[in-house]
Design a protein around this motif. Sequence first.
Motif, PDB file in Angstrom:
ATOM      1  N   THR A  31       0.826  -1.200   0.000  1.00  0.00           N
ATOM      2  CA  THR A  31       0.000   0.000   0.000  1.00  0.00           C
ATOM      3  C   THR A  31       0.858   1.247   0.000  1.00  0.00           C
ATOM      4  OG1 THR A  31      -1.630  -1.239   1.293  1.00  0.00           O
ATOM      5  CG2 THR A  31      -1.949   1.138   1.137  1.00  0.00           C
ATOM      6  N   TYR A  33       0.674   5.783  -0.311  1.00  0.00           N
ATOM      7  CA  TYR A  33      -0.188   6.916  -0.010  1.00  0.00           C
ATOM      8  C   TYR A  33       0.454   8.227  -0.474  1.00  0.00           C
ATOM      9  CZ  TYR A  33      -1.387   3.497   3.688  1.00  0.00           C
ATOM     10  OH  TYR A  33      -1.713   2.360   4.396  1.00  0.00           O
ATOM     11  N   TYR A  35       0.096  12.152   0.989  1.00  0.00           N
ATOM     12  CA  TYR A  35      -0.442  13.064   1.978  1.00  0.00           C
ATOM     13  C   TYR A  35       0.000  14.480   1.613  1.00  0.00           C
ATOM     14  CZ  TYR A  35      -1.961   9.583   5.420  1.00  0.00           C
ATOM     15  OH  TYR A  35      -2.620   8.567   6.079  1.00  0.00           O
ATOM     16  N   ILE A  45      -4.681  13.021   4.140  1.00  0.00           N
ATOM     17  CA  ILE A  45      -4.495  12.039   3.082  1.00  0.00           C
ATOM     18  C   ILE A  45      -5.168  12.527   1.805  1.00  0.00           C
ATOM     19  CG2 ILE A  45      -6.573  10.711   3.651  1.00  0.00           C
ATOM     20  CD1 ILE A  45      -4.840   8.182   2.947  1.00  0.00           C
ATOM     21  N   SER A  48      -4.739   6.720  -1.706  1.00  0.00           N
ATOM     22  CA  SER A  48      -4.053   5.510  -1.285  1.00  0.00           C
ATOM     23  C   SER A  48      -4.265   4.430  -2.335  1.00  0.00           C
ATOM     24  CB  SER A  48      -4.585   5.043   0.073  1.00  0.00           C
ATOM     25  OG  SER A  48      -3.976   3.827   0.431  1.00  0.00           O
ATOM     26  N   ILE A  55      -7.690   2.824  -3.494  1.00  0.00           N
ATOM     27  CA  ILE A  55      -8.598   2.426  -2.413  1.00  0.00           C
ATOM     28  C   ILE A  55      -9.068   3.604  -1.571  1.00  0.00           C
ATOM     29  CG2 ILE A  55      -7.803   0.047  -2.247  1.00  0.00           C
ATOM     30  CD1 ILE A  55      -6.072   0.877   0.150  1.00  0.00           C
ATOM     31  N   VAL A  56      -8.337   4.685  -1.597  1.00  0.00           N
ATOM     32  CA  VAL A  56      -8.763   5.888  -0.889  1.00  0.00           C
ATOM     33  C   VAL A  56      -8.592   7.050  -1.840  1.00  0.00           C
ATOM     34  CG1 VAL A  56      -8.306   7.507   0.999  1.00  0.00           C
ATOM     35  CG2 VAL A  56      -8.193   5.056   1.412  1.00  0.00           C
ATOM     36  N   GLU A  58      -9.634  10.907  -1.428  1.00  0.00           N
ATOM     37  CA  GLU A  58     -10.291  11.988  -0.703  1.00  0.00           C
ATOM     38  C   GLU A  58     -10.760  13.059  -1.674  1.00  0.00           C
ATOM     39  OE1 GLU A  58     -10.760  12.165   3.077  1.00  0.00           O
ATOM     40  OE2 GLU A  58     -10.861  10.204   2.101  1.00  0.00           O
ATOM     41  N   THR A  97      -3.300  -2.674   4.928  1.00  0.00           N
ATOM     42  CA  THR A  97      -4.218  -1.550   5.133  1.00  0.00           C
ATOM     43  C   THR A  97      -4.918  -1.576   6.474  1.00  0.00           C
ATOM     44  OG1 THR A  97      -6.018  -2.775   4.114  1.00  0.00           O
ATOM     45  CG2 THR A  97      -4.707  -1.365   2.681  1.00  0.00           C
ATOM     46  N   GLY A  98      -4.640  -2.551   7.320  1.00  0.00           N
ATOM     47  CA  GLY A  98      -5.332  -2.582   8.592  1.00  0.00           C
ATOM     48  C   GLY A  98      -4.464  -3.089   9.715  1.00  0.00           C
ATOM     49  N   GLY A  99      -4.869  -2.772  10.937  1.00  0.00           N
ATOM     50  CA  GLY A  99      -4.175  -3.268  12.113  1.00  0.00           C
ATOM     51  C   GLY A  99      -2.706  -2.909  12.117  1.00  0.00           C
ATOM     52  N   ASN A 102      -0.741  -1.394   9.268  1.00  0.00           N
ATOM     53  CA  ASN A 102      -0.971  -0.028   8.861  1.00  0.00           C
ATOM     54  C   ASN A 102       0.141   0.917   9.280  1.00  0.00           C
ATOM     55  OD1 ASN A 102      -3.002   1.140   7.321  1.00  0.00           O
ATOM     56  ND2 ASN A 102      -3.732   2.337   9.035  1.00  0.00           N
ATOM     57  N   THR A 103       1.229   0.416   9.851  1.00  0.00           N
ATOM     58  CA  THR A 103       2.350   1.277  10.214  1.00  0.00           C
ATOM     59  C   THR A 103       2.890   1.925   8.959  1.00  0.00           C
ATOM     60  OG1 THR A 103       2.914  -0.140  12.084  1.00  0.00           O
ATOM     61  CG2 THR A 103       4.616   1.358  11.291  1.00  0.00           C
ATOM     62  N   LEU A 104       2.955   3.245   8.974  1.00  0.00           N
ATOM     63  CA  LEU A 104       3.359   3.990   7.790  1.00  0.00           C
ATOM     64  C   LEU A 104       4.828   4.364   7.829  1.00  0.00           C
ATOM     65  CD1 LEU A 104       0.414   4.196   6.932  1.00  0.00           C
ATOM     66  CD2 LEU A 104       0.739   6.650   6.607  1.00  0.00           C
TER      67      LEU A 104
ATOM     68  N   THR B  30      -8.083   0.814  16.261  1.00  0.00           N
ATOM     69  CA  THR B  30      -7.407  -0.487  16.252  1.00  0.00           C
ATOM     70  C   THR B  30      -5.901  -0.324  16.117  1.00  0.00           C
ATOM     71  OG1 THR B  30      -7.724  -0.596  13.865  1.00  0.00           O
ATOM     72  CG2 THR B  30      -9.392  -1.642  15.243  1.00  0.00           C
ATOM     73  N   GLN B  31      -5.503   0.874  15.833  1.00  0.00           N
ATOM     74  CA  GLN B  31      -4.079   1.157  15.664  1.00  0.00           C
ATOM     75  C   GLN B  31      -3.854   2.618  16.029  1.00  0.00           C
ATOM     76  OE1 GLN B  31      -1.058   0.760  15.915  1.00  0.00           O
ATOM     77  NE2 GLN B  31      -0.467  -0.446  14.133  1.00  0.00           N
ATOM     78  N   GLN B  33      -0.433   5.408  15.986  1.00  0.00           N
ATOM     79  CA  GLN B  33       0.973   5.556  15.656  1.00  0.00           C
ATOM     80  C   GLN B  33       1.452   6.950  16.061  1.00  0.00           C
ATOM     81  OE1 GLN B  33       1.571   4.240  11.663  1.00  0.00           O
ATOM     82  NE2 GLN B  33       3.796   4.275  11.781  1.00  0.00           N
ATOM     83  N   PHE B  35       4.430   9.731  15.480  1.00  0.00           N
ATOM     84  CA  PHE B  35       5.459  10.114  14.524  1.00  0.00           C
ATOM     85  C   PHE B  35       6.246  11.296  15.063  1.00  0.00           C
ATOM     86  CE2 PHE B  35       4.409   7.753  10.671  1.00  0.00           C
ATOM     87  CZ  PHE B  35       3.096   7.395  10.888  1.00  0.00           C
ATOM     88  N   ALA B  96      -6.961   2.099   5.561  1.00  0.00           N
ATOM     89  CA  ALA B  96      -5.829   2.656   4.839  1.00  0.00           C
ATOM     90  C   ALA B  96      -5.717   4.162   5.044  1.00  0.00           C
ATOM     91  CB  ALA B  96      -5.973   2.372   3.342  1.00  0.00           C
TER      92      ALA B  96
END
Lengths: 115, 110
Positions: A31, A33, A35, A45, A48, A55-56, A58, A97-99, A102-104, B30-31, B33, B35, B96
């Motif tokens: 994934t 993105y 921003y 955002i 994505s 998927i995203v 905006e 994309t989840g949980g 999802n760390t970017l 659920t998450q 973060q 930065f 996402a």
Amino acid sequence: ETAVFQTPNYHVTQVGNEVSFNCKQTLGHDTMYWYKQDSKKLLKIMFSYNNKQLIVNETVPRRFSPQSSDKAHLNLRIKSVEPEDSAVYLCASSAGTGGRQNTLYFGAGTRLSVL
Amino acid sequence: GQQVQQSPSSLVLQEGENAELQCNFSSTATQLQWFYQSPGGSLVSLLSNPSGTKHTGRLTSTTVTKERRSSLHISSSQTTDSGTYLCAIPDNNAGAKLTFGGGTRLTVRP
């Protein structure tokens, strides 16, 4: 160690011109993105992509269009830039994309100045 | 969608002092973060902490999910800690999409 690469670092252009920003990630992530960070440092955002699929999306002006040739690349094109497009554009990637996926991970950003 | 509020908006410390940064969010997450953005603009992930307490180096994050808040504690601050600290949480309907808080700008003086 930077694993999300953006070019250019800076770009100065005039109103009405077209610009393109490139982003590549070498993390093997699915994934990516884009921003936008404005002058007040607010990050929002724009788009994505997951495995080349959007998927995203905006609410951004139509002059912005993302382009993905493969899951490691996500470019951003702006047709006919406006003064309010001046900002820092940050590209990021994540494993999923989840949980926890999802760390970017962010690139260094492209600073756009529209004169 | 998710709303994220951070406080304080800015903080000035003397080197060696501790910092406590807060992040409040509007919906179950659920998450989460944290930065760090350097004065030059580069954004790096510090840690992910959806619940409980996590440590990394001089950083400790505590997230209380049911109260929809998280904190980031920086112990023995250094001048190199100066920068902006951002909290980000995924949108519940679109994992996402991360929503960022407005950030806490930290200045650590020598």
